[in-house]
Design a protein around this motif. Structure first.
Motif, short mmCIF file in Angstrom:
data_model
loop_
_atom_site.label_atom_id
_atom_site.label_comp_id
_atom_site.label_asym_id
_atom_site.label_seq_id
_atom_site.Cartn_x
_atom_site.Cartn_y
_atom_site.Cartn_z
N ALA A 154 3.30 6.77 9.66
CA ALA A 154 4.06 5.55 9.99
C ALA A 154 3.98 5.24 11.48
CB ALA A 154 5.52 5.70 9.55
N LEU A 155 4.05 6.26 12.32
CA LEU A 155 3.91 6.05 13.76
C LEU A 155 2.56 5.44 14.09
CD1 LEU A 155 4.95 7.15 16.87
CD2 LEU A 155 2.90 8.47 16.44
N GLY A 162 -0.54 -1.69 15.04
CA GLY A 162 -0.10 -3.07 14.85
C GLY A 162 0.33 -3.46 13.46
N VAL A 163 0.54 -2.51 12.55
CA VAL A 163 1.01 -2.86 11.21
C VAL A 163 2.52 -3.09 11.32
CG1 VAL A 163 1.23 -2.10 8.82
CG2 VAL A 163 -0.84 -1.55 10.12
N ARG A 210 2.89 -4.81 3.11
CA ARG A 210 3.80 -3.70 3.37
C ARG A 210 3.08 -2.39 3.10
NH1 ARG A 210 9.04 -2.48 4.34
NH2 ARG A 210 10.26 -1.08 3.03
N VAL A 211 3.39 -1.38 3.91
CA VAL A 211 2.86 -0.04 3.69
C VAL A 211 4.04 0.91 3.56
CG1 VAL A 211 1.43 1.84 4.58
CG2 VAL A 211 0.78 -0.54 5.04
N ILE A 212 4.03 1.71 2.49
CA ILE A 212 5.05 2.74 2.30
C ILE A 212 4.35 4.09 2.37
CG2 ILE A 212 6.75 3.74 0.74
CD1 ILE A 212 7.04 0.93 -0.52
N CYS A 236 0.85 -1.18 0.00
CA CYS A 236 0.00 0.00 0.00
C CYS A 236 0.89 1.24 0.00
CB CYS A 236 -0.89 0.01 1.25
SG CYS A 236 -1.91 1.50 1.39
N LEU A 237 0.77 2.06 -1.04
CA LEU A 237 1.43 3.37 -1.06
C LEU A 237 0.46 4.35 -0.43
CD1 LEU A 237 2.90 3.42 -4.67
CD2 LEU A 237 4.15 3.18 -2.51
#
Length: 187
Positions: free
Chosen positions: A155-156, A162-163, A140-142, A78-79
């Motif tokens: 991101a925090l 929980g990611v 994944r997450v960017i 995920c962008l």
């Protein structure tokens, strides 16, 4: 802590984590909430015992342009754009070209924060915002923004809900939009 926008503290927190310092914390609501609640403050100098830090780098917590290019359209990544809705859809142009990285979704950092207290919203509300754009269903997450600052706030929060596999695209739109060979999407 941050004096104004929480995202500056989250940027320092993220960079410490990238270097392997896992014990960093962010003061929820920053200086604004602390002083609003009448908590004690001092201007006296602090003294700390010397310490030794051994870096244990986590390069996987940062993404570069090549990884972002590979992630476009990848259903396992995920962008996530942390900028405002106007930045995302392209009605505001602050980074050279209008819009967002194709296939990215939008959870603005400002939508994560209570405008009065400057603290993060309750965990269930935060989780719901990321769930609504599919960020909780990916391997994944960017996160990205203009220059990697607001992205660290998203991101925090993703980490707090929980990611496990989150990265910040440090170059963000300052790098991406400056390269005319890279695509941008609007609306």
């Amino acid at each position: 802590y941050s004096r104004k926008a929480t995202q500056w503290a989250t940027r320092v927190w993220w960079m410490l984590r990238v270097c392997g310092f896992e014990q960093a914390a962010v003061l929820n609501g920053g200086w604004h909430k602390w002083t609003r609640e009448g908590r004690p403050a001092s201007t006296d100098p602090c003294a700390y015992s010397p310490a030794h830090f051994v870096p244990r780098p986590h390069p996987e917590r940062m993404a570069d342009k090549r990884e972002v290019q590979a992630a476009m359209g990848n259903r396992q990544t995920c962008l996530l754009n942390a900028l405002t809705v106007d930045d995302h859809i392209g009605t505001a142009v602050r980074y050279g070209r209008a819009g967002h990285i194709p296939s990215s979704v939008n959870v603005p950092t400002v939508a994560l924060i209570d405008p009065v207290t400057h603290a993060y919203l309750p965990a269930a509300q935060l989780r719901a915002q990321f769930e609504a754009v599919g960020a909780l269903d990916q391997e994944r997450v960017i996160t990205y923004c203009g220059g990697g600052i607001a992205a660290s706030s998203d991101a925090l929060v993703l980490t707090l809900v929980g990611v496990p596999n989150v990265a910040v695209y440090d170059g963000s739109l300052l790098e991406w939009a400056a390269d005319p060979t890279l695509p941008m999407a609007t609306a």
